[in-house]
Write a protein that holds these residues in place. Structure first.
Motif, short mmCIF file in Angstrom:
data_model
loop_
_atom_site.label_atom_id
_atom_site.label_comp_id
_atom_site.label_asym_id
_atom_site.label_seq_id
_atom_site.Cartn_x
_atom_site.Cartn_y
_atom_site.Cartn_z
N VAL A 1 -1.39 5.91 0.60
CA VAL A 1 -0.66 5.26 1.68
C VAL A 1 -1.30 5.57 3.03
CG1 VAL A 1 1.55 5.19 2.90
CG2 VAL A 1 1.50 5.21 0.40
N LEU A 2 -1.70 6.81 3.23
CA LEU A 2 -2.36 7.19 4.48
C LEU A 2 -3.68 6.43 4.64
CD1 LEU A 2 -1.79 11.05 4.37
CD2 LEU A 2 -0.70 9.45 5.96
N GLY A 3 -4.42 6.33 3.54
CA GLY A 3 -5.69 5.62 3.58
C GLY A 3 -5.52 4.13 3.81
N THR A 4 -4.41 3.58 3.37
CA THR A 4 -4.13 2.16 3.55
C THR A 4 -3.81 1.83 5.00
OG1 THR A 4 -3.27 1.97 1.29
CG2 THR A 4 -2.61 0.26 2.85
N HIS A 5 -3.09 2.71 5.68
CA HIS A 5 -2.54 2.36 6.99
C HIS A 5 -3.17 3.07 8.18
CE1 HIS A 5 0.58 0.01 5.06
NE2 HIS A 5 0.90 1.03 4.29
N PHE A 6 -4.11 4.01 7.93
CA PHE A 6 -4.69 4.72 9.06
C PHE A 6 -5.51 3.77 9.93
CE2 PHE A 6 -8.67 4.52 6.83
CZ PHE A 6 -9.66 4.84 7.75
N PRO A 7 -5.74 4.07 11.21
CA PRO A 7 -5.31 5.29 11.90
C PRO A 7 -3.83 5.22 12.28
CG PRO A 7 -6.51 3.87 13.40
CD PRO A 7 -6.62 3.23 12.05
N LEU A 8 -3.19 6.35 12.18
CA LEU A 8 -1.77 6.47 12.46
C LEU A 8 -1.54 7.45 13.59
CD1 LEU A 8 -0.56 6.81 8.77
CD2 LEU A 8 -0.14 4.83 10.23
N ASP A 9 -0.54 7.18 14.40
CA ASP A 9 -0.17 8.11 15.46
C ASP A 9 0.96 9.04 15.04
OD1 ASP A 9 -1.77 7.07 17.93
OD2 ASP A 9 -0.93 5.28 16.99
N LEU A 10 1.80 8.53 14.12
CA LEU A 10 2.97 9.30 13.69
C LEU A 10 3.37 8.87 12.29
CD1 LEU A 10 5.48 11.17 14.28
CD2 LEU A 10 6.59 9.12 15.21
N ILE A 11 3.75 9.83 11.47
CA ILE A 11 4.37 9.53 10.19
C ILE A 11 5.76 10.17 10.17
CG2 ILE A 11 3.19 11.50 9.09
CD1 ILE A 11 3.38 9.94 6.43
N GLY B 1 8.59 20.74 -1.61
CA GLY B 1 7.97 19.43 -1.71
C GLY B 1 7.61 18.86 -0.35
N MET B 2 8.52 19.00 0.62
CA MET B 2 8.25 18.52 1.97
C MET B 2 7.09 19.28 2.59
SD MET B 2 8.96 16.35 4.34
CE MET B 2 10.54 15.65 3.85
N GLN B 3 7.03 20.56 2.35
CA GLN B 3 5.91 21.34 2.87
C GLN B 3 4.58 20.88 2.29
OE1 GLN B 3 7.67 25.19 1.84
NE2 GLN B 3 7.76 25.72 4.01
N ARG B 4 4.59 20.48 1.03
CA ARG B 4 3.39 19.95 0.41
C ARG B 4 2.98 18.62 1.06
NH1 ARG B 4 -1.46 19.76 -0.78
NH2 ARG B 4 -2.10 18.54 -2.59
N LEU B 5 3.94 17.78 1.38
CA LEU B 5 3.65 16.51 2.03
C LEU B 5 3.03 16.73 3.42
CD1 LEU B 5 6.82 14.42 1.09
CD2 LEU B 5 4.57 14.37 0.01
N ILE B 6 3.56 17.68 4.15
CA ILE B 6 3.00 18.02 5.46
C ILE B 6 1.55 18.45 5.32
CG2 ILE B 6 3.12 19.66 7.38
CD1 ILE B 6 6.20 19.70 6.92
N GLU B 7 1.29 19.28 4.32
CA GLU B 7 -0.07 19.74 4.07
C GLU B 7 -1.01 18.58 3.77
OE1 GLU B 7 -1.94 23.31 1.43
OE2 GLU B 7 -0.69 21.88 0.35
N ILE B 8 -0.54 17.63 2.95
CA ILE B 8 -1.36 16.47 2.59
C ILE B 8 -1.69 15.64 3.82
CG2 ILE B 8 -1.34 14.26 1.36
CD1 ILE B 8 0.30 15.72 -0.84
N VAL B 9 -0.70 15.40 4.68
CA VAL B 9 -0.94 14.60 5.89
C VAL B 9 -2.03 15.24 6.74
CG1 VAL B 9 0.08 13.82 8.07
CG2 VAL B 9 1.38 13.61 5.93
N ARG B 10 -2.01 16.54 6.82
CA ARG B 10 -2.93 17.23 7.72
C ARG B 10 -4.32 17.46 7.13
NH1 ARG B 10 1.41 21.44 10.53
NH2 ARG B 10 2.11 19.92 12.09
N THR B 11 -4.47 17.29 5.83
CA THR B 11 -5.76 17.55 5.20
C THR B 11 -6.36 16.33 4.52
OG1 THR B 11 -4.70 18.30 3.14
CG2 THR B 11 -5.17 19.97 4.83
N ALA B 12 -5.73 15.17 4.64
CA ALA B 12 -6.24 13.96 4.00
C ALA B 12 -7.63 13.61 4.54
CB ALA B 12 -5.28 12.80 4.22
N PRO B 13 -8.48 12.98 3.72
CA PRO B 13 -9.86 12.67 4.13
C PRO B 13 -9.95 11.38 4.95
CG PRO B 13 -9.53 11.99 1.86
CD PRO B 13 -8.24 12.66 2.28
N TYR B 14 -9.44 11.43 6.18
CA TYR B 14 -9.46 10.26 7.05
C TYR B 14 -10.90 9.87 7.39
CZ TYR B 14 -4.58 11.62 7.64
OH TYR B 14 -3.28 11.98 7.40
#
Length: 212
Positions: free
Chosen positions: A73-83, A106-119
């Motif tokens: 989802v992040l790769g589909t919609h980036f660049p993003l300013d806020l999730i 689980g939420m902490q894992r999602l936060i980690e993914i947002v911050r480390t995704a390969p943009y």
């Protein structure tokens, strides 16, 4: 143009309480948020019925594990300013997770993914707004009552647990349960007025985050 992604479950998809279909576009909270923010912001909604924070649902034909689909989802919609992430209701199912501490992890894992995704293209990770869903309510509807009744008390802990997770990670936080309540028709979903209310209530927070 600022872009905001709303990542959630049936509360974001717009499920009508009682299982009678999907709310009209204007009644879904991401669209209400868009209306409040105006044309200078693009609000993208990605809601999937039954989505969890980071847990598999082997009873579904869809991939409902939010941690497994988030990078796509992040790769589909980036660049993003806020999730904006509002998940955790389905974690309360006993056969999924069944407790607020698990949803917090689980939420902490999602936060980690947002911050480390390969943009790509030197895009930066978006800012994060953690939004706790409203607590589950009592209902006479047998399907939802039997599915969620053991998680009602745990769901009431989500706001405090998510606030703590957001504070630790340096994210913004909003408790949707402070402005809405679930419908007694199923104890899980929101009527049109309540789902619109989320979008209107979170708009000032989004404006502040995006410096609008």
């Amino acid at each position: 143009m600022k872009t905001v992604l709303c990542y959630g479950d049936s509360l974001t998809w717009g499920y009508i309480p009682g299982g009678s279909g999907r709310h009209a576009l204007a009644d879904r909270w991401p669209n209400a948020l868009q209306a409040e923010l105006g044309a200078g912001v693009n609000v993208v909604a990605d809601g999937l019925n039954g989505r969890t924070t980071a847990y598999d649902d082997h009873l579904s034909g869809f991939q409902r594990n939010g941690a497994k689909t988030l990078t796509t989802v992040l790769g589909t919609h980036f660049p993003l300013d806020l999730i904006i992430i509002m998940l955790g209701t389905n974690d309360m199912k006993a056969f999924i997770c069944g407790n607020a501490q698990g949803a917090k992890r689980g939420m902490q894992r999602l936060i980690e993914i947002v911050r480390t995704a390969p943009y790509q293209f030197n895009a930066h990770p978006p800012q994060i707004l953690v939004m706790s869903p409203p607590a589950l309510g009592e209902t006479e509807g047998p399907e939802f009552r039997l599915t969620f009744e053991q998680g009602i008390e745990q769901s009431r802990l989500l706001a405090a647990f998510y606030r703590d997770a957001a504070d630790i990670a340096g994210c913004a936080f909003f408790d949707a349960g402070s402005v809405v309540k679930t419908s007694p028709l199923d104890g899980v979903h929101l009527d049109a007025e309540n789902t619109r209310a989320i979008g209107k209530a979170v708009a000032p927070i989004v404006r502040d985050i995006l410096d609008l």
